[in-house]
Design a protein around this motif. Sequence first.
Motif, PDB file in Angstrom:
ATOM      1  N   VAL A  73       0.801  -1.231   0.000  1.00  0.00           N
ATOM      2  CA  VAL A  73       0.000   0.000   0.000  1.00  0.00           C
ATOM      3  C   VAL A  73       0.831   1.278   0.000  1.00  0.00           C
ATOM      4  O   VAL A  73       0.293   2.354  -0.297  1.00  0.00           O
ATOM      5  CB  VAL A  73      -0.956   0.045   1.224  1.00  0.00           C
ATOM      6  CG1 VAL A  73      -1.961  -1.099   1.180  1.00  0.00           C
ATOM      7  CG2 VAL A  73      -0.183   0.029   2.534  1.00  0.00           C
ATOM      8  N   ILE A  78      -5.743   4.261  -1.745  1.00  0.00           N
ATOM      9  CA  ILE A  78      -6.435   3.036  -1.343  1.00  0.00           C
ATOM     10  C   ILE A  78      -7.919   3.319  -1.110  1.00  0.00           C
ATOM     11  O   ILE A  78      -8.276   4.359  -0.536  1.00  0.00           O
ATOM     12  CB  ILE A  78      -5.836   2.510  -0.004  1.00  0.00           C
ATOM     13  CG1 ILE A  78      -4.310   2.352  -0.096  1.00  0.00           C
ATOM     14  CG2 ILE A  78      -6.529   1.236   0.446  1.00  0.00           C
ATOM     15  CD1 ILE A  78      -3.837   1.318  -1.081  1.00  0.00           C
ATOM     16  N   ALA A  92      -3.796   0.378   6.496  1.00  0.00           N
ATOM     17  CA  ALA A  92      -3.224   0.913   5.253  1.00  0.00           C
ATOM     18  C   ALA A  92      -2.583   2.280   5.496  1.00  0.00           C
ATOM     19  O   ALA A  92      -1.488   2.565   4.999  1.00  0.00           O
ATOM     20  CB  ALA A  92      -4.309   1.000   4.183  1.00  0.00           C
ATOM     21  N   ALA A  97       0.178   4.336   3.119  1.00  0.00           N
ATOM     22  CA  ALA A  97      -0.639   4.689   1.957  1.00  0.00           C
ATOM     23  C   ALA A  97      -0.672   6.215   1.799  1.00  0.00           C
ATOM     24  O   ALA A  97      -0.647   6.961   2.783  1.00  0.00           O
ATOM     25  CB  ALA A  97      -2.048   4.143   2.125  1.00  0.00           C
ATOM     26  N   VAL A 100      -6.239   7.229   1.945  1.00  0.00           N
ATOM     27  CA  VAL A 100      -7.098   6.083   2.226  1.00  0.00           C
ATOM     28  C   VAL A 100      -8.547   6.556   2.303  1.00  0.00           C
ATOM     29  O   VAL A 100      -8.907   7.335   3.185  1.00  0.00           O
ATOM     30  CB  VAL A 100      -6.730   5.374   3.550  1.00  0.00           C
ATOM     31  CG1 VAL A 100      -7.610   4.140   3.739  1.00  0.00           C
ATOM     32  CG2 VAL A 100      -5.261   4.987   3.588  1.00  0.00           C
TER      33      VAL A 100
END
Length: 211
Positions: A73, A78, A92, A97, A100
């Motif tokens: 990630v 995401i 995540a 990430a 998200v």
Amino acid sequence: MTPLDAAPFIRDNLPVHPVPGIPEIRLHKAAPESGLGRLAARDADGFGAPYWAHYWAGGLALARHVLDCPETVAGRRILDLGAGSGLVAIAAAKAGARQVIALDADPYAIAALGLNAALNGVRLDIRAGDVADLDPPAVDLILVGDLFYSAELAATVVAFLDRCGIDALIGDPWRQSLPVSRLDEITRYDVAESGSTIKSCGIFRFIACMT
Ligand SMILES: C[S@@+](CC[C@H](N)C(=O)[O-])C[C@H]1O[C@@H](n2cnc3c(N)ncnc32)[C@H](O)[C@@H]1O
């Protein structure tokens, strides 16, 4: 009581615990003394099954996988579909990430997502919505934790993933409607969904069928 004042109820009545097998994350979790029935009784039409207040095997496995393999990630955008408590979305975000999105159809999940994100010091883009009506989002990866518990929702999720054609990872304990013919298994985790009951969960890559 309506979803609008669910957040104070969750904060005051659902104790915070580290997640079993995922001590990096803490969540508000329903306990026998939480009195979720009081929340339900005050919103008889709007209160659905409080999935957001519990752990789900598929989400536990997927969150563990994301934290163990942050390259999955890191730096990516995401979508956590049917985010519930936010466990997978929070994992995540913690794993690096870039953005998200945590989407859920249940307004009570939206309240829990806000509280749980703050509790874990992460920023989530929390959105209320139904996957059935969702346009393909501008993301690089879709995470799906434990959404194959009903045939109807499974069909809706598969149709959405096909519509998107975006990489998707699924965590699931082989529930009845898991579309196994559309999945490549990557790995497995044993997780404790409730108490000491251990479930084996697969992490799968979805094979999109573009039309
Ligand atoms: C079993 S829980 C899984 C929650 C989370 N993914 C996890 O693994 O911890 C299913 C979640 O999907 C949400 N959900 C069910 N149907 C949905 C739909 N059509 N669109 C968006 N969310 C949905 C529910 O509100 C619930 O929060």
